[in-house]
Each structure stands twice: as structure tokens, then as C-alpha cells.
Write a protein that holds these residues in place. Structure first.
Motif, mmCIF file in Angstrom:
data_model
loop_
_atom_site.group_PDB
_atom_site.id
_atom_site.type_symbol
_atom_site.label_atom_id
_atom_site.label_comp_id
_atom_site.label_asym_id
_atom_site.label_seq_id
_atom_site.Cartn_x
_atom_site.Cartn_y
_atom_site.Cartn_z
ATOM 1 N N GLY B 117 19.993 70.070 144.059
ATOM 2 C CA GLY B 117 20.900 70.964 144.769
ATOM 3 C C GLY B 117 21.542 70.335 145.993
ATOM 4 N N VAL B 118 20.890 69.317 146.562
ATOM 5 C CA VAL B 118 21.424 68.684 147.766
ATOM 6 C C VAL B 118 22.641 67.823 147.412
ATOM 7 C CG1 VAL B 118 20.901 67.144 149.688
ATOM 8 C CG2 VAL B 118 19.152 68.723 148.835
ATOM 9 N N ASN B 119 22.489 67.020 146.375
ATOM 10 C CA ASN B 119 23.598 66.158 145.960
ATOM 11 C C ASN B 119 24.480 66.808 144.891
ATOM 12 O OD1 ASN B 119 22.798 63.898 147.630
ATOM 13 N ND2 ASN B 119 21.027 63.744 146.254
ATOM 14 N N ARG B 120 24.169 68.062 144.548
ATOM 15 C CA ARG B 120 24.940 68.840 143.588
ATOM 16 C C ARG B 120 25.171 68.091 142.276
ATOM 17 N NH1 ARG B 120 28.872 72.266 147.278
ATOM 18 N NH2 ARG B 120 27.234 73.100 148.592
ATOM 19 N N ARG B 121 24.103 67.744 141.620
ATOM 20 C CA ARG B 121 24.260 67.147 140.297
ATOM 21 C C ARG B 121 23.088 67.547 139.422
ATOM 22 N NH1 ARG B 121 21.536 62.142 139.850
ATOM 23 N NH2 ARG B 121 20.235 61.817 141.679
ATOM 24 N N ILE B 122 23.377 67.527 138.108
ATOM 25 C CA ILE B 122 22.326 67.852 137.146
ATOM 26 C C ILE B 122 21.620 66.555 136.798
ATOM 27 C CG2 ILE B 122 21.913 68.642 134.790
ATOM 28 C CD1 ILE B 122 24.233 70.630 135.295
ATOM 29 N N VAL B 123 20.305 66.510 137.071
ATOM 30 C CA VAL B 123 19.608 65.238 136.909
ATOM 31 C C VAL B 123 18.911 65.117 135.556
ATOM 32 C CG1 VAL B 123 19.288 64.752 139.353
ATOM 33 C CG2 VAL B 123 17.638 66.188 138.173
ATOM 34 N N GLY B 124 18.838 66.196 134.807
ATOM 35 C CA GLY B 124 18.216 66.062 133.498
ATOM 36 C C GLY B 124 17.994 67.401 132.836
ATOM 37 N N GLU B 125 17.420 67.345 131.625
ATOM 38 C CA GLU B 125 17.080 68.555 130.894
ATOM 39 C C GLU B 125 15.604 68.472 130.519
ATOM 40 O OE1 GLU B 125 19.698 68.586 127.581
ATOM 41 O OE2 GLU B 125 21.361 69.452 128.715
ATOM 42 N N ALA B 126 15.017 69.605 130.198
ATOM 43 C CA ALA B 126 13.594 69.570 129.844
ATOM 44 C C ALA B 126 13.277 70.629 128.795
ATOM 45 C CB ALA B 126 12.743 69.789 131.086
ATOM 46 N N TRP B 127 12.263 70.349 128.034
ATOM 47 C CA TRP B 127 11.700 71.338 127.126
ATOM 48 C C TRP B 127 10.711 72.192 127.890
ATOM 49 C CZ3 TRP B 127 13.977 72.001 122.676
ATOM 50 C CH2 TRP B 127 14.590 70.939 122.032
ATOM 51 N N SER B 128 10.470 73.349 127.351
ATOM 52 C CA SER B 128 9.412 74.169 127.923
ATOM 53 C C SER B 128 8.070 73.543 127.586
ATOM 54 C CB SER B 128 9.484 75.581 127.356
ATOM 55 O OG SER B 128 8.275 76.240 127.601
ATOM 56 N N GLU B 129 7.155 73.676 128.532
ATOM 57 C CA GLU B 129 5.794 73.199 128.301
ATOM 58 C C GLU B 129 5.176 73.882 127.081
ATOM 59 O OE1 GLU B 129 3.150 72.111 131.556
ATOM 60 O OE2 GLU B 129 3.518 70.713 129.950
ATOM 61 N N LYS B 130 5.606 75.114 126.824
ATOM 62 C CA LYS B 130 5.022 75.883 125.732
ATOM 63 C C LYS B 130 5.598 75.495 124.379
ATOM 64 C CE LYS B 130 3.779 79.874 128.455
ATOM 65 N NZ LYS B 130 3.969 81.279 128.729
ATOM 66 N N ASP B 131 6.665 74.690 124.390
ATOM 67 C CA ASP B 131 7.323 74.312 123.146
ATOM 68 C C ASP B 131 6.636 73.065 122.598
ATOM 69 O OD1 ASP B 131 8.990 74.067 121.080
ATOM 70 O OD2 ASP B 131 10.830 73.864 122.241
ATOM 71 N N TRP B 132 5.478 73.242 121.987
ATOM 72 C CA TRP B 132 4.652 72.092 121.642
ATOM 73 C C TRP B 132 5.277 71.210 120.579
ATOM 74 C CZ3 TRP B 132 2.947 72.031 116.583
ATOM 75 C CH2 TRP B 132 3.014 73.249 115.895
ATOM 76 N N ARG B 133 6.197 71.775 119.759
ATOM 77 C CA ARG B 133 6.802 70.949 118.716
ATOM 78 C C ARG B 133 7.656 69.848 119.319
ATOM 79 N NH1 ARG B 133 6.766 75.884 116.545
ATOM 80 N NH2 ARG B 133 5.705 76.146 114.546
ATOM 81 N N ASN B 134 8.198 70.109 120.508
ATOM 82 C CA ASN B 134 9.062 69.130 121.151
ATOM 83 C C ASN B 134 8.372 68.421 122.304
ATOM 84 O OD1 ASN B 134 11.590 69.498 119.668
ATOM 85 N ND2 ASN B 134 11.499 71.553 120.504
ATOM 86 N N GLY B 135 7.179 68.816 122.607
ATOM 87 C CA GLY B 135 6.499 68.237 123.759
ATOM 88 C C GLY B 135 5.583 67.114 123.344
ATOM 89 N N GLY B 136 4.890 66.561 124.306
ATOM 90 C CA GLY B 136 3.974 65.470 124.038
ATOM 91 C C GLY B 136 2.595 65.984 123.666
ATOM 92 N N ALA B 137 1.629 65.068 123.675
ATOM 93 C CA ALA B 137 0.257 65.412 123.308
ATOM 94 C C ALA B 137 -0.315 66.483 124.237
ATOM 95 C CB ALA B 137 -0.612 64.151 123.346
ATOM 96 N N MET B 138 0.015 66.408 125.520
ATOM 97 C CA MET B 138 -0.542 67.374 126.472
ATOM 98 C C MET B 138 -0.028 68.780 126.186
ATOM 99 S SD MET B 138 -2.675 65.813 128.163
ATOM 100 C CE MET B 138 -3.176 66.827 129.540
ATOM 101 N N SER B 139 1.235 68.844 125.739
ATOM 102 C CA SER B 139 1.815 70.132 125.422
ATOM 103 C C SER B 139 1.107 70.750 124.203
ATOM 104 C CB SER B 139 3.310 69.954 125.178
ATOM 105 O OG SER B 139 3.862 71.116 124.679
ATOM 106 N N VAL B 140 0.808 69.914 123.201
ATOM 107 C CA VAL B 140 0.072 70.402 122.028
ATOM 108 C C VAL B 140 -1.311 70.895 122.443
ATOM 109 C CG1 VAL B 140 -0.949 69.734 119.822
ATOM 110 C CG2 VAL B 140 1.335 68.919 120.423
ATOM 111 N N LEU B 141 -1.987 70.106 123.294
ATOM 112 C CA LEU B 141 -3.319 70.506 123.773
ATOM 113 C C LEU B 141 -3.249 71.842 124.509
ATOM 114 C CD1 LEU B 141 -5.092 67.333 125.201
ATOM 115 C CD2 LEU B 141 -5.745 68.726 123.243
#
Lengths: 78, 383
Positions: B117-141
Motif C-alpha cells: 500500500g505504501v508504494n501502491r503496487r500489487i506484489v503478488g497473488e496467493a492461494w488460500s491456505e485451505k486450498d490444499w489442492r493448490n498448496g504445498g505439503a503444509m497446506s495438505v497437512l
């Protein structure tokens, strides 16, 4: 006395305090630890760590004592 | 304390045996998946060293607070077809996670945009932690631990297993006394049969970890109700605003977020913004922003207090203190995760978790050993 630390009143086996003194002390330490950490950082945190470490330390102490072959006497009447 | 009658003892043993038998498999799964989850943040930081690390205890400075209306405008320009659902204030000052609606037709849309918000730019996108199909091993756990990867029904089922676990702990405590009547605390009789040694160990570990298991089991069971609890709170708020709802028409592109946040903070000083749910999204009403404020101390930072702000008129709606069930949910969260007292607390949590695994494992062993060698008085089981 081998078990002095844990049963100062062994002269009265079967009584309420004989059975429940240590379990109550450990339960109290656990509750104290769980809630002290919620209060704030600093001394409360250190207190929480110490209080929660107590039940684990007692378990390790008793398990090691048993494994090292220091066999307790058979229970009275057995 | 009076001596328990043989019948009462037998009844409590039955309760302990069967409540444990039903829940043990699930509890073992929960303990095993929970062990790495205690160190979730550390493992995440280790797996993705570039990700912004949540710096605990950082304060938002008012001077550098970015213009929230500009932040929302930036996101809307970047994602014209999607509506903003909520904005989360991240621990790093000036950083936000913006939840966006998703088009069901389009695969691969990430639900979150990360905004500087300070530099007014979008720095990335993310999956929900609950979306285990798209997340990593920790998300599945995490999702295995939450709902066995099987959704809300399984989550409530695990909650029921948590309640059974509590039943088994209570009944286990009741039958602890007759076992220990003539045995000094912590005695493990290694000299006789293997079953006797394990029975003593089961009693020792169970009674020493009792309070931790009770608290974590109970708070875990409460956590399984989170969607239900928020739903109940929404209903109570909806009832309070019934007249307004009758005429409410949804506000498609609500404006004035910055003003709404300022007003909420003016109403409840000494608070910080946790997140803002947008009008029409799950945690707000069709026309109000729901500004969720948190306290600025360790204890109160867990207690979310919602303030509703009309997105058009800017009028505040006094929701009042959060109801007790919301409070119970919020307090039970850290008590379940053990993430509120630094790394030493997490290590202690892991120690208790291993202890719980040993209690469950020895319980199964004792049950099997007793079946294998039925007591002499049992008859009629001839094979």
C-alpha cells in the motif's frame, strides 16, 4: 528414601492427598503456564515456559528412573 | 473420598475403554499431523525464504498508513471482473492481502492479491491456505488436520471425536484413583509383566499431560465450529439490523473504505485493524463494511471486535460487545495452536504432543493385551 520427592506422606497410602497431590500440582502448573503466556511478553513468558516444562520434566524423570532399573518395591499387600 | 464401588468402577472403565477406542485412530492422526503444524511458520519460512515473514509485534504507524481508497482502486483496476470481498491488514505495516471473488468458469484464479500500500503496487497473488489442492505439503497437512480433506461434515466429525477424547480423559482420570491407591506417584513397575509396566506408564503420562490434552482437545473441538459460530454471530447481528435489512439493497462497488476504517478506530481507540469484510461478503451485511478490530496487547490481540459501518452513509452501527461464543472461539485459537509464546512454547507443545501420542499408543496396546489374555473370570468367549 527413594520416592521422598513424590510422596512425603506415604505413611497414609490410599488417602486423597497421597493420590492427588502430584497430579493436582502438575495440572496447576499446566494451567498457570497456558494462561501466563497469554498475558504478555517478558517475565510472564518465562514463567509460562518453566511451568509447562514441569510436567514434562517429571515424566522424563520418572521414566528414566524406571528404565535405569531402580525397581520399586512391590506394592504393599501384593 | 469414599471408595468407589466395584460397579461404578466397572462402568467408568467401560466409558473410558469405548470412548477411547472410537476416537483413538483419529486422535493419533491429529497428533501426527499436528506435530509439524506447530512449526508451521518456521517451516514455511524455511521452504520459501523470500516470502514476507510475519513479524510478530510490529505496530502500524499512523503516519505511514496508506490511503485505503487508493489501494482498493488499484486492485479494482488490476482485476476488473472481480469484486473485493475483504482486506486483511498484514503484520508487515502497509501490506495487505485482498480477497477477491472468483469466476467459477475460470480455472487457476488465485483468491488473494498481495498489495504494497505504501508504494501502491500489487506484489503478488496467493492461494488460500485451505486450498490444499493448490498448496504445498503444509497446506495438505493443515487440511488433513482440519477436515481429513473432506469438507465441513468431516470437520464437525473431528469435532465430535474431540469431544469423545475429552470424555475419555475425564473417565480416565476417575479410574486413575483406584489404580494409584497404594502406588506412589510416578511408579513404573518394570520388574513384573510388560503389560503392568505399560499400564503404569499410561497412567503416569496420562495424568501428567491431562490438562494440556484437555485444553488442546477442547479448544480444537471448539475450532471445528468456526464457520457455525460466525454464522450464529451473523444471525444475531442480522436480527439487530432487521429493519435495515428489509429495505437493504446490495451495494455493488462500495466506496469510502478509508473513512469507514477511521470511524471504527475513532469509536474504539487503542485498537488495530485486523481485517475488513466488504458489503455483501460472508462476514458483513449487504450494505455495511464490517471492520474487525483487535487489541494491541498480547491477550487482546486475539479478541476481534467487529464494528459495522454503512458503506453509503458512513453511519456506525453499534454491534455491542462480541457475544460469548465469538469470544470463546477467539480465545480457543491460540490455546489450540500454541503459537503465542515464542519458540520455547512451540517446543513444549511438541513435547506434550509426543506425550499424547504415547498415551494413545499405550492405551491401544493395553486394550489389545487385555483381549489377548482375558481375565480368568470372563467366560462364554470360547472360540
Amino acid at each position: 528414601m527413594r520416592n521422598e520427592l513424590f510422596s512425603r506422606r506415604r505413611e497414609r497410602p490410599g488417602g486423597f492427598w497421597f493420590i492427588w497431590r502430584m497430579p493436582l500440582a502438575l495440572a496447576l502448573a499446566t494451567v498457570l503456564g497456558l494462561f501466563a503466556a497469554l498475558l504478555d511478553a517478558g517475565p510472564w513468558r518465562a514463567l509460562a515456559w518453566a511451568a509447562l516444562a514441569l510436567p514434562l520434566a517429571v515424566v522424563v524423570h520418572c521414566a528414566v528412573r524406571a528404565l535405569c532399573g531402580e525397581r520399586p518395591l512391590p506394592p504393599p499387600g501384593a | 473420598m469414599s471408595v468407589m464401588s466395584a460397579r461404578a468402577l466397572a462402568r467408568w472403565r467401560w466409558v473410558h475403554e469405548w470412548s477411547s477406542l472410537v476416537c483413538t485412530v483419529f486422535l493419533l492422526m491429529l497428533c501426527l499431523t499436528g506435530l509439524p503444524l506447530i512449526f508451521h511458520d518456521e517451516i514455511d519460512g524455511w521452504l520459501q525464504p523470500d516470502a514476507p515473514v510475519a513479524a510478530a509485534g510490529m505496530q502500524h504507524s499512523a503516519a505511514s498508513a496508506p490511503d485505503m481508497d487508493a489501494v482498493i482502486e488499484l486492485v479494482r483496476q488490476a482485476y476488473p471482473g472481480r469484486s473485493v470481498q475483504f482486506v486483511v491488514w498484514l503484520d508487515e505495516p502497509g501490506r495487505f492481502r485482498v480477497g477477491l471473488s472468483r469466476n467459477a468458469q475460470q480455472q487457476g484464479q488465485k483468491p488473494f492479491a498481495l498489495v504494497d500500500g505504501v508504494n501502491r503496487r500489487i506484489v503478488g497473488e496467493a492461494w488460500s491456505e485451505k486450498d490444499w489442492r493448490n498448496g504445498g505439503a503444509m497446506s495438505v497437512l493443515l487440511m488433513l488436520h482440519t477436515n481429513l480433506l473432506m469438507g465441513q461434515g468431516a470437520q464437525l466429525f473431528l469435532g465430535a471425536m474431540g469431544v469423545l477424547f475429552v470424555v475419555s480423559l475425564v473417565s480416565g482420570t476417575v479410574i486413575y484413583a483406584p489404580f494409584m491407591r497404594r502406588l506412589a506417584f510416578g511408579t513404573v513397575r518394570t520388574g513384573q509383566s510388560r503389560r503392568l509396566a505399560w499400564l503404569d506408564l499410561h497412567n503416569l503420562l496420562g495424568i501428567a499431560g491431562l490438562l494440556w490434552m484437555l485444553v488442546v482437545g477442547l479448544s480444537g473441538a471448539i475450532n471445528t465450529l468456526d464457520a457455525t459460530i460466525f454464522g450464529a454471530w451473523q444471525k444475531s447481528v442480522a436480527q439487530q439490523l432487521k429493519l435495515e435489512f428489509a429495505a437493504a439493497r446490495p451495494v455493488p462497488r462500495p466506496q469510502g473504505l478509508h473513512k469507514a476504517v477511521d470511524e471504527a478506530l475513532a469509536l474504539l481507540p487503542h485498537r488495530q485493524v485486523s481485517f475488513v469484510a466488504f458489503p455483501g461478503s460472508m462476514f458483513a451485511t449487504p450494505r455495511h463494511y464490517a471492520v474487525y478490530l483487535k487489541g494491541d496487547s498480547t491477550l487482546t490481540s486475539r479478541l476481534l471486535h467487529p464494528v459495522l459501518v454503512d458503506s453509503e452513509s458512513g453511519a456506525l452501527v453499534d454491534v455491542g460487545d462480541p457475544p460469548w461464543f465469538l469470544w470463546a472461539l477467539e480465545v480457543s485459537r491460540p490455546l489450540h495452536f500454541g503459537d503465542y509464546g515464542g519458540l520455547p512454547l512451540k517446543i513444549l507443545w511438541a513435547g506434550f504432543d509426543l506425550l499424547a501420542i504415547a498415551v494413545l499408543g499405550s492405551g491401544v496396546y493395553l486394550w489389545v493385551a487385555r483381549r489377548r489374555r482375558p481375565p480368568a473370570r470372563a467366560c462364554g468367549h470360547a472360540k
